[in-house]
Write a protein that holds these residues in place. Structure first.
Motif: not given
Length: 292
Positions: A136-152
């Motif tokens: 939040e202090q850094r401006g939040g998150i716009a995108n969550v990139f998931l490299t593959h199904r194991d690391d969700v």
């Protein structure tokens, strides 16, 4: 929380120890290699930290451990709080390692990118108040990139809190059936200025790397650095398609990057020419005839 009654015999005597709940995920060895090593099927404290910096790194490892298997006989709260405040851990140019690895992804690393057009989370750490407030202090998150199904891991909770888009390849989308952005492509895709998705099937059918600014390659479980041999590594086991894996590694020769930031395994920075040489070396060790 670590249990002193389950302290592994492989630990040396002293304040820090690893207990029998360890899953040997490598997190502690990445953060504090002077103190933690792999002994048999577990990590262990093979040298007690000496001095302020090594102790700081050992507390970082304690906090990042996904299963809480690292403990101390006597906790130094000031040093523990300092280690807590160090996460997300800056790497370079607005890229940070989140820490607080999640058991849900077998202790995979996750990363945060600060960008004026919207910040990115690459794979997911544990959902913790400390990280939420830091993001939040850094401006939040716009995108969550998931490299593959194991690391969700806790990606859904971060996406919900910040109103972020989760991005995943269709071939792995069963892990995130309500993902906001599903990519169905066999070739690289520009997701935003400076952010390129590179399909790297092999470990899973939908494995993808994210190339940021032609410098940082977030690789998930596709590629990592092995500090003991000073070589790049790739999966031997748990591979969906070995031929596809080799093809995916070879295709990375088309891209320029300096950093490999892995989900599992260590990270490294090399000049781009040396990185390509290490890629060719990896291909030569796995199969003959990589292209020039």
């Amino acid at each position: 929380m670590a249990n002193a009654n389950k302290r592994l015999d492989s630990n040396v005597q002293g304040n820090f120890y690893v207990d029998a709940t360890c899953i040997d995920c490598d997190t502690c060895r990445q953060l504090a290699p002077d103190s933690f090593e792999e002994v048999g099927d577990y990590s262990a404290v093979t040298r007690q930290p000496q001095g302020e910096e090594q102790t700081h790194r050992a507390y970082q490892a304690l906090l990042a451990c996904p299963v809480g298997s690292i403990g101390t006989e006597q906790s130094e709260k000031g040093l523990l709080h300092r280690a807590m405040d160090s996460f997300p851990l800056p790497i370079e140019a607005g890229v940070s390692y989140c820490g607080f690895n999640s058991e849900k992804s077998f202790g995979a690393n996750s990363f945060f990118v600060e960008h004026p057009d919207g910040n990115w989370l690459i794979d997911s750490p544990r959902y913790l108040k400390h990280l939420v407030e830091s993001f939040e202090q850094r401006g939040g998150i716009a995108n969550v990139f998931l490299t593959h199904r194991d690391d969700v891991a806790d990606a859904e909770r971060y996406a919900r809190h910040f109103g972020a888009r989760r991005i995943i390849h269709r071939a792995d989308s069963s892990a995130v059936p309500d993902a906001e952005w599903v990519i169905d492509a066999a070739d690289p895709v520009m997701l935003a200025t400076g952010f390129e998705l590179i399909p790297v099937p092999g470990h899973t059918p939908g494995s993808c790397a994210l190339l940021y600014d032609e410098r940082f390659l977030f690789t998930g479980d596709h590629l990592w650095w092995e500090p003991s041999s000073r070589r790049l590594g790739a999966p031997h086991n748990l591979v969906w398609n070995r031929h596809e894996l080799y093809e995916s590694i070879e295709k990375l020769l088309d891209h320029r990057f300096e950093w490999v930031l892995a989900g599992h395994g260590d990270r490294v920075r090399l000049i781009p020419e040396d990185m390509k040489a290490k890629l060719r070396e990896l291909l030569q060790s796995r199969r003959p005839g990589p292209r020039a």
